[in-house]
Design a protein around this motif. Structure first.
Motif, PDB file in Angstrom:
ATOM      1  N   GLY A   2       1.030  -0.973  -0.351  1.00 29.62           N
ATOM      2  CA  GLY A   2       0.225  -0.152   0.186  1.00 29.62           C
ATOM      3  C   GLY A   2       0.656   1.672  -0.049  1.00 29.62           C
ATOM      4  O   GLY A   2       2.517   1.022  -0.036  1.00 29.62           O
ATOM      5  N   GLU A   3       0.253   2.305   0.247  1.00 31.61           N
ATOM      6  CA  GLU A   3       1.057   3.904   0.346  1.00 31.61           C
ATOM      7  C   GLU A   3       1.225   3.742   1.581  1.00 31.61           C
ATOM      8  O   GLU A   3       2.756   4.317   1.469  1.00 31.61           O
ATOM      9  CB  GLU A   3      -0.374   4.728   0.098  1.00 31.61           C
ATOM     10  CG  GLU A   3       0.503   6.083  -0.515  1.00 31.61           C
ATOM     11  CD  GLU A   3      -0.584   7.244  -0.381  1.00 31.61           C
ATOM     12  OE1 GLU A   3      -1.517   6.362  -0.415  1.00 31.61           O
ATOM     13  OE2 GLU A   3      -1.179   8.296  -0.330  1.00 31.61           O
ATOM     14  N   ALA A   4       0.701   4.231   2.510  1.00 27.86           N
ATOM     15  CA  ALA A   4       1.525   4.310   4.156  1.00 27.86           C
ATOM     16  C   ALA A   4       0.744   3.916   5.331  1.00 27.86           C
ATOM     17  O   ALA A   4      -0.384   4.192   4.595  1.00 27.86           O
ATOM     18  CB  ALA A   4       1.694   5.906   3.812  1.00 27.86           C
ATOM     19  N   PRO A   5       0.619   3.744   6.262  1.00 25.56           N
ATOM     20  CA  PRO A   5       0.241   3.663   7.625  1.00 25.56           C
ATOM     21  C   PRO A   5      -0.618   4.686   8.040  1.00 25.56           C
ATOM     22  O   PRO A   5      -0.648   6.336   7.500  1.00 25.56           O
ATOM     23  CB  PRO A   5       1.147   3.517   8.292  1.00 25.56           C
ATOM     24  CG  PRO A   5       2.528   3.391   8.250  1.00 25.56           C
ATOM     25  CD  PRO A   5       2.404   4.014   6.744  1.00 25.56           C
ATOM     26  N   GLY A   6      -2.199   4.548   8.038  1.00 23.91           N
ATOM     27  CA  GLY A   6      -2.788   5.631   8.295  1.00 23.91           C
ATOM     28  C   GLY A   6      -3.203   5.163  10.145  1.00 23.91           C
ATOM     29  O   GLY A   6      -1.991   5.005  10.699  1.00 23.91           O
ATOM     30  N   GLU A  18      -3.171   2.099  11.844  1.00 25.83           N
ATOM     31  CA  GLU A  18      -1.984   1.739  11.508  1.00 25.83           C
ATOM     32  C   GLU A  18      -1.131   2.064  12.336  1.00 25.83           C
ATOM     33  O   GLU A  18      -0.177   1.072  13.054  1.00 25.83           O
ATOM     34  CB  GLU A  18      -1.239   1.332   9.700  1.00 25.83           C
ATOM     35  CG  GLU A  18      -1.853   0.931   9.343  1.00 25.83           C
ATOM     36  CD  GLU A  18      -3.491   0.817   8.818  1.00 25.83           C
ATOM     37  OE1 GLU A  18      -4.121   2.781   8.717  1.00 25.83           O
ATOM     38  OE2 GLU A  18      -4.929   0.566   8.557  1.00 25.83           O
ATOM     39  N   PRO A  45       0.525  -3.052   9.370  1.00 29.45           N
ATOM     40  CA  PRO A  45      -0.085  -2.929   8.164  1.00 29.45           C
ATOM     41  C   PRO A  45      -1.877  -2.784   8.325  1.00 29.45           C
ATOM     42  O   PRO A  45      -1.608  -4.415   8.523  1.00 29.45           O
ATOM     43  CB  PRO A  45       0.591  -3.073   7.098  1.00 29.45           C
ATOM     44  CG  PRO A  45       1.643  -3.932   7.344  1.00 29.45           C
ATOM     45  CD  PRO A  45       1.265  -4.252   9.274  1.00 29.45           C
ATOM     46  N   PHE A  46      -2.122  -1.955   7.575  1.00 30.37           N
ATOM     47  CA  PHE A  46      -3.801  -1.830   7.079  1.00 30.37           C
ATOM     48  C   PHE A  46      -4.593  -3.068   7.978  1.00 30.37           C
ATOM     49  O   PHE A  46      -5.067  -4.396   8.197  1.00 30.37           O
ATOM     50  CB  PHE A  46      -3.885  -3.369   5.833  1.00 30.37           C
ATOM     51  CG  PHE A  46      -3.767  -2.309   4.398  1.00 30.37           C
ATOM     52  CD1 PHE A  46      -4.780  -2.072   3.793  1.00 30.37           C
ATOM     53  CD2 PHE A  46      -2.006  -2.214   3.821  1.00 30.37           C
ATOM     54  CE1 PHE A  46      -3.916  -0.852   2.641  1.00 30.37           C
ATOM     55  CE2 PHE A  46      -1.953  -1.875   2.510  1.00 30.37           C
ATOM     56  CZ  PHE A  46      -3.284  -0.918   2.109  1.00 30.37           C
ATOM     57  N   ASN A  49       3.840  -1.138   3.400  1.00 29.72           N
ATOM     58  CA  ASN A  49       3.329   0.212   2.459  1.00 29.72           C
ATOM     59  C   ASN A  49       4.629   0.564   2.337  1.00 29.72           C
ATOM     60  O   ASN A  49       6.005   0.317   2.383  1.00 29.72           O
ATOM     61  CB  ASN A  49       3.548   1.202   4.015  1.00 29.72           C
ATOM     62  CG  ASN A  49       1.911   0.826   4.030  1.00 29.72           C
ATOM     63  OD1 ASN A  49       0.740   0.593   3.115  1.00 29.72           O
ATOM     64  ND2 ASN A  49       1.413   0.050   5.118  1.00 29.72           N
ATOM     65  N   HIS A 107      -7.493   0.289  -5.014  1.00 31.05           N
ATOM     66  CA  HIS A 107      -6.726   0.635  -3.049  1.00 31.05           C
ATOM     67  C   HIS A 107      -7.952   0.061  -2.221  1.00 31.05           C
ATOM     68  O   HIS A 107      -8.926   0.529  -2.527  1.00 31.05           O
ATOM     69  CB  HIS A 107      -6.539   2.159  -2.585  1.00 31.05           C
ATOM     70  CG  HIS A 107      -5.591   1.711  -1.840  1.00 31.05           C
ATOM     71  ND1 HIS A 107      -6.366   2.150  -0.117  1.00 31.05           N
ATOM     72  CD2 HIS A 107      -4.108   1.775  -0.682  1.00 31.05           C
ATOM     73  CE1 HIS A 107      -5.993   1.643   0.762  1.00 31.05           C
ATOM     74  NE2 HIS A 107      -4.342   1.840   0.522  1.00 31.05           N
TER      75      HIS A 107
HETATM   76  N1  URA Z   1      -3.536   2.715   3.839  1.00 29.66           N
HETATM   77  C1  URA Z   1      -2.415   2.444   3.387  1.00 29.66           C
HETATM   78  O1  URA Z   1      -2.071   2.008   1.909  1.00 29.66           O
HETATM   79  N2  URA Z   1      -1.441   1.513   3.630  1.00 29.66           N
HETATM   80  C2  URA Z   1      -1.976   0.936   5.209  1.00 29.66           C
HETATM   81  O2  URA Z   1      -1.160   0.497   5.689  1.00 29.66           O
HETATM   82  C3  URA Z   1      -3.582   1.598   5.353  1.00 29.66           C
HETATM   83  C4  URA Z   1      -4.244   2.260   4.811  1.00 29.66           C
END
Ligand code: URA
Length: 251
Positions: A98-102, A105, A111-112, A138, A218
């Motif tokens: 994925g892109e980056a932790p929210g 996370e 992650p996710f 991510n 996504h």
């Molecule tokens: N969206 C992401 O791209 N990564 C995550 O870990 C959570 C949400």
């Protein structure tokens, strides 16, 4: 002469699609998951050193995570709560990126794990796998404040760690979740709509064979656009991944 639509086929496709997104695709009775297979006592067929190999790879992944924590390589380490290096099977054939932790996370260091993560879990389950069978990571290992898009300098600093993780795991297939991950990994400005639906070559280094990379939407986009069309497209992308990994027809 016009051909009559095959009603039975259409109904079957709709049912399959519903099961896919409910994460309830029918599993074959007694079917073993990859994690169960890995945990089984070694038989004559299985390489005797598999347990050690898994432990060795996990040790390497832990070392990379420790290096990221120690490096404090960009501004994001000042605002993050937890580092989110990624988690899963160190021998995974399939890696989701994925892109980056929210926020969720960042709070848990995994992650996710928020709403999008639950949708990703459904997708994984519908492929006949469990979260522990795959590896999830991510592009960025720290949460950008207010979930803003990653900056170029953050990606440049963080991407080498993801590449090292992939070198350790050696997956056969990568699924890039969303436009940011797909564009970053494939170094392109093409839209996710154009990139998805087909495999691309992802080259870790010129001396290694490329890894097959499937871009798809996504899970957060899916939650915002829970239409038949988006669900069908993700489902089709995952079916291609399953076919590539020899998982098609198992559920
Ligand atoms: N969206 C992401 O791209 N990564 C995550 O870990 C959570 C949400």
């Amino acid at each position: 002469m016009s051909k009559q639509p095959d009603i039975k086929k259409i109904v079957r496709q709709h049912l399959e699609l519903d099961r896919f997104f409910a994460g309830t695709a029918v599993r074959t009775k007694n079917k073993k998951t990859q994690s169960q297979i890995s945990a089984e006592p070694q038989t004559a067929k299985a390489p005797p050193s598999n347990t050690e190999k898994i432990a060795e790879r996990q040790k390497e992944l832990d070392k990379i995570a420790e290096e990221i924590a120690a490096a404090a390589c960009c501004e994001l380490c000042k605002t993050r709560t937890n580092l989110v290096p990624g988690e899963g099977n160190p021998q995974a054939e399939l890696v989701f990126i994925g892109e980056a932790p929210g926020a969720d996370e960042d709070a848990q260091g995994k992650p996710f794990v928020g709403r999008a993560g639950k949708k990703l879990n459904d997708i994984i389950a519908s492929m006949g796998l469990q979260r522990e069978d795959v590896f999830i990571a991510n592009i960025l290992k720290c949460r950008p404040p207010s979930n803003r898009s990653p900056k170029a300098e953050e990606i440049i600093k963080c991407l080498p760690y993801l590449k090292r993780q992939l070198e350790v795991i050696k997956p056969r297939v990568i699924v890039a979740l969303g436009a940011h991950a797909a564009k970053t990994l494939l170094q392109t400005d093409e839209s996710i709509g154009k990139l998805r639906g087909k495999f691309h070559d992802y080259c870790l280094s010129p001396d290694k064979p490329p890894i097959k990379l499937m871009p798809t939407y996504h899970p957060a986009y899916l939650l915002r656009n829970y239409t038949y069309d988006t669900r069908r497209k993700i489902w089709e992308d995952m079916q291609k991944v399953m076919k590539e990994l020899g998982l098609a027809g198992r559920n």
